[in-house]
Design an enzyme around this catalytic site. Structure first.
Site, PDB file in Angstrom:
ATOM      1  N   CYS A 170       0.822  -1.204   0.000  1.00 52.38           N
ATOM      2  CA  CYS A 170       0.000   0.000   0.000  1.00 52.38           C
ATOM      3  C   CYS A 170       0.854   1.250   0.000  1.00 52.38           C
ATOM      4  O   CYS A 170       2.060   1.200   0.249  1.00 52.38           O
ATOM      5  CB  CYS A 170      -0.983   0.001   1.165  1.00 52.38           C
ATOM      6  SG  CYS A 170      -0.271  -0.010   2.789  1.00 52.38           S
ATOM      7  N   CYS A 171       0.213   2.373  -0.316  1.00 53.20           N
ATOM      8  CA  CYS A 171       0.861   3.685  -0.317  1.00 53.20           C
ATOM      9  C   CYS A 171       1.998   3.683  -1.336  1.00 53.20           C
ATOM     10  O   CYS A 171       1.781   3.415  -2.510  1.00 53.20           O
ATOM     11  CB  CYS A 171       1.319   3.981   1.110  1.00 53.20           C
ATOM     12  SG  CYS A 171       1.834   5.666   1.403  1.00 53.20           S
TER      13      CYS A 171
END
Ligand SMILES: *[C@@H]1O[C@H](CO)[C@@H](O)[C@H](O)[C@H]1NC(C)=O
Ligand SMILES: *[C@@H]1O[C@H](CO)[C@@H](O)[C@H](O)[C@H]1NC(C)=O
Ligand SMILES: CC(=O)N[C@H]1CO[C@H](CO)[C@@H](O)[C@@H]1O
Length: 224
Positions: free
Chosen positions: A135-136
């Site tokens: 993620c991110c």
């Protein structure tokens, strides 16, 4: 069967390590799903120690493994000891530690290299057909190591809500297929068993980031 998941950390704090709320969201969703978790981080110095009040590096030195132990409540293992055969999946939360300690993306962008143990681990999970959740900013690791993969870091048009949308363009230039997704969604690349969500690439409230990470965790476990 209980799913065994390796969670890979890169320090403690958004500007120089793992984003704490993303790590926490990953751990909450994994424990709710009944997964068995072990945390890992490289044993070495962080690229930076950042004073998070002002967002500027200090002169201090800190060890990535020791900092990650703050998130892991003490129980974190040297990344060099990660045995891929002992796990069904791996998840890597975001934070600048991914771009500073797990790779040099923060300095080199598209021509980055990945920390050598992690490079081997990601390639081995992929080769074994075991899913990877990211993620991110951590999808940049997949962009580098799994050529042509499909992923998301959120949206590709910069605005107040998506201040880091330029990253999507960089990932496309690296040969990936970037799929625009909202913060509460994840993209599943079925062929590569890669699941990604934007998390704090979006200027979104905590609960939306938490929910998007929940989708990423659930989809990762489904592929395991
Ligand atoms: C640390 O984590 C490992 C792997 O999940 C577990 O087997 C061990 O019991 C944990 N140790 C402590 C002291 O909690
Ligand atoms: C990487 O390069 C792209 C342009 O190719 C830029 O939009 C993005 O902000 C850069 N990311 C970093 C972390 O410098
Ligand atoms: C342990 C480790 O891999 N540390 C790295 C953290 O990131 C910096 C910058 O990329 C590297 O120089 C370190 O080797």
């Amino acid at each position: 069967m209980v799913k065994r998941v390796a969670v890979i950390l890169s320090g403690c704090g958004v500007y120089d390590g793992t984003e704490i709320h993303e790590a926490s969201a990953v751990l909450v969703h994994l424990s709710r799903a009944g997964a068995e978790v072990q945390m890992f981080a490289p044993d070495g110095d962080q690229m930076h120690v950042v004073n998070h009040c002002v967002g500027k590096p200090t002169e201090e030195k800190r060890n990535i493994l020791q900092e990650s132990a703050r998130i892991a409540r003490g129980n974190v293992t040297d990344l060099a000891k990660l045995d891929v055969s002992a796990f069904d999946a791996a998840i890597i939360p975001g934070g600048f530690g991914v771009a500073k300690n797990l790779s040099d993306w923060a300095v080199k962008n598209k021509s980055c290299t990945v920390q050598p143990h992690l490079e081997k681990i990601i390639k081995d999970f992929h080769k074994a057909g075991k899913p990877l959740g990211m993620c991110c900013i951590s999808p940049v690791l997949a962009a580098k190591l799994l050529p042509g993969c499909e992923l998301t870091v959120g949206q590709d048009k910069e605005c107040e809500k998506w201040p880091f949308a330029g990253t999507a363009g960089a990932l496309k230039e690296m040969g990936c297929k970037h799929v625009n997704k909202n913060v509460d969604e994840a993209h599943v690349d079925v062929k590569n068993k890669l699941v990604t969500t934007s998390a704090f690439m979006c200027n979104a409230p905590f609960h939306q980031v938490f929910d998007g990470i929940g989708v990423m965790v659930q989809e990762t476990l489904k592929l395991a």
